[in-house]
Design a protein around this motif. Sequence first.
Motif, PDB file in Angstrom:
ATOM      1  N   SER A 132      43.274  37.265  95.978  1.00 23.88           N
ATOM      2  CA  SER A 132      44.124  38.361  95.827  1.00 23.88           C
ATOM      3  C   SER A 132      43.835  39.129  94.148  1.00 23.88           C
ATOM      4  O   SER A 132      43.860  39.863  93.981  1.00 23.88           O
ATOM      5  N   VAL A 144      44.610  40.814 104.414  1.00 22.77           N
ATOM      6  CA  VAL A 144      45.131  42.150 105.755  1.00 22.77           C
ATOM      7  C   VAL A 144      45.191  40.662 106.403  1.00 22.77           C
ATOM      8  O   VAL A 144      46.041  40.901 107.421  1.00 22.77           O
ATOM      9  N   LEU A 147      46.733  37.326 105.751  1.00 19.03           N
ATOM     10  CA  LEU A 147      48.485  36.897 105.767  1.00 19.03           C
ATOM     11  C   LEU A 147      48.894  37.286 106.420  1.00 19.03           C
ATOM     12  O   LEU A 147      50.275  35.667 106.662  1.00 19.03           O
ATOM     13  N   ILE A 174      52.603  35.233  99.587  1.00 19.81           N
ATOM     14  CA  ILE A 174      52.744  36.601  99.850  1.00 19.81           C
ATOM     15  C   ILE A 174      53.251  37.578  98.863  1.00 19.81           C
ATOM     16  O   ILE A 174      53.003  38.360  98.950  1.00 19.81           O
ATOM     17  N   ALA A 175      54.092  37.027  97.904  1.00 20.63           N
ATOM     18  CA  ALA A 175      54.483  38.545  96.857  1.00 20.63           C
ATOM     19  C   ALA A 175      53.255  38.232  96.086  1.00 20.63           C
ATOM     20  O   ALA A 175      53.342  40.569  95.222  1.00 20.63           O
ATOM     21  N   ALA A 177      50.128  38.649  96.867  1.00 20.70           N
ATOM     22  CA  ALA A 177      49.864  39.248  97.711  1.00 20.70           C
ATOM     23  C   ALA A 177      49.789  40.929  97.956  1.00 20.70           C
ATOM     24  O   ALA A 177      49.620  41.630  97.975  1.00 20.70           O
ATOM     25  N   ASN A 178      51.374  40.829  97.941  1.00 19.73           N
ATOM     26  CA  ASN A 178      51.580  42.384  98.402  1.00 19.73           C
ATOM     27  C   ASN A 178      51.576  42.995  97.562  1.00 19.73           C
ATOM     28  O   ASN A 178      51.420  44.112  97.165  1.00 19.73           O
ATOM     29  N   LEU A 181      47.940  44.429  96.387  1.00 20.37           N
ATOM     30  CA  LEU A 181      47.480  45.111  98.191  1.00 20.37           C
ATOM     31  C   LEU A 181      48.539  46.570  97.520  1.00 20.37           C
ATOM     32  O   LEU A 181      48.007  47.231  98.144  1.00 20.37           O
ATOM     33  N   ARG A 183      51.522  46.731  97.670  1.00 20.66           N
ATOM     34  CA  ARG A 183      52.395  47.108  98.909  1.00 20.66           C
ATOM     35  C   ARG A 183      54.108  46.719  98.277  1.00 20.66           C
ATOM     36  O   ARG A 183      55.054  46.878  98.830  1.00 20.66           O
ATOM     37  N   LYS A 184      53.707  45.972  96.921  1.00 18.64           N
ATOM     38  CA  LYS A 184      55.010  45.564  95.812  1.00 18.64           C
ATOM     39  C   LYS A 184      54.766  46.510  94.880  1.00 18.64           C
ATOM     40  O   LYS A 184      54.086  45.679  94.694  1.00 18.64           O
ATOM     41  N   THR A 189      58.520  42.959  92.172  1.00 17.77           N
ATOM     42  CA  THR A 189      56.794  41.719  92.845  1.00 17.77           C
ATOM     43  C   THR A 189      58.386  39.936  91.745  1.00 17.77           C
ATOM     44  O   THR A 189      58.584  38.954  92.090  1.00 17.77           O
TER      45      THR A 189
END
Length: 236
Positions: A132, A144, A147, A174-175, A177-178, A181, A183-184, A189
Amino acid sequence: MTSISLFIAAMVFISNIVINDKVKATHAEEITKTRLSLKQMTEVYHNYTSAKIYIKFATHSINLYKDIPTPTTGHQKDLYESYLTIAVDMAKAGYRNSEDLQECLRNQNLPASNEQKETIMACVNTYIFYLSERGRQEDMDNVVSILPKLVKIISEIRDEQKYRERWCNYQDTIAWANLHLGRKSANETKDIVQDLINLPDISQEWKYETKKRYDFRNKLQTKDENKVLLLLTPPA
């Protein structure tokens, strides 16, 4: 010697040959099984030990670069990218060994020991973290695909008190990575990770190291809106 005696002697002789052949065949079969078992156990030990060593080095690789003052320019940028590549390579090797370890265990119908389980979890977590951070397209594609494994691990250890800090660490990954990505957002985050830092039963060392990771990442951001600004709560 009578003909009957000769017949009995001949039958005993033939029986001994047959029995000896059976014993030899059984002995050879047992030797083959033993060799196979030793080979399989050696593979388990090799993959477990290799995964543990690689992931230990990878986990501490961040210490090589987290204090670089300006990782976006000149020699310091090159240094950072070089250290990060080393970290990714070691994490990748550890992850692959952990996958091979699990395959060996499945083939032998063996459960993972607690030590093996913890190494497998660490390999998944650490590989996702460094992939990441580096953030190449192929890295993010791998994130992806991997995860869901970390999400599964988190659900499995959620209620185990001995893994409380590990659970926290994986939630942070997880946070992380997102965030990478897309996603967040940085602000979303921040809220997730700050809640983890505020937990009273998590060590100050973990909180400090977590904040320091994000502080380093903030150095790489050109816009304030992309920075994750955390506050370190004082010890109770």
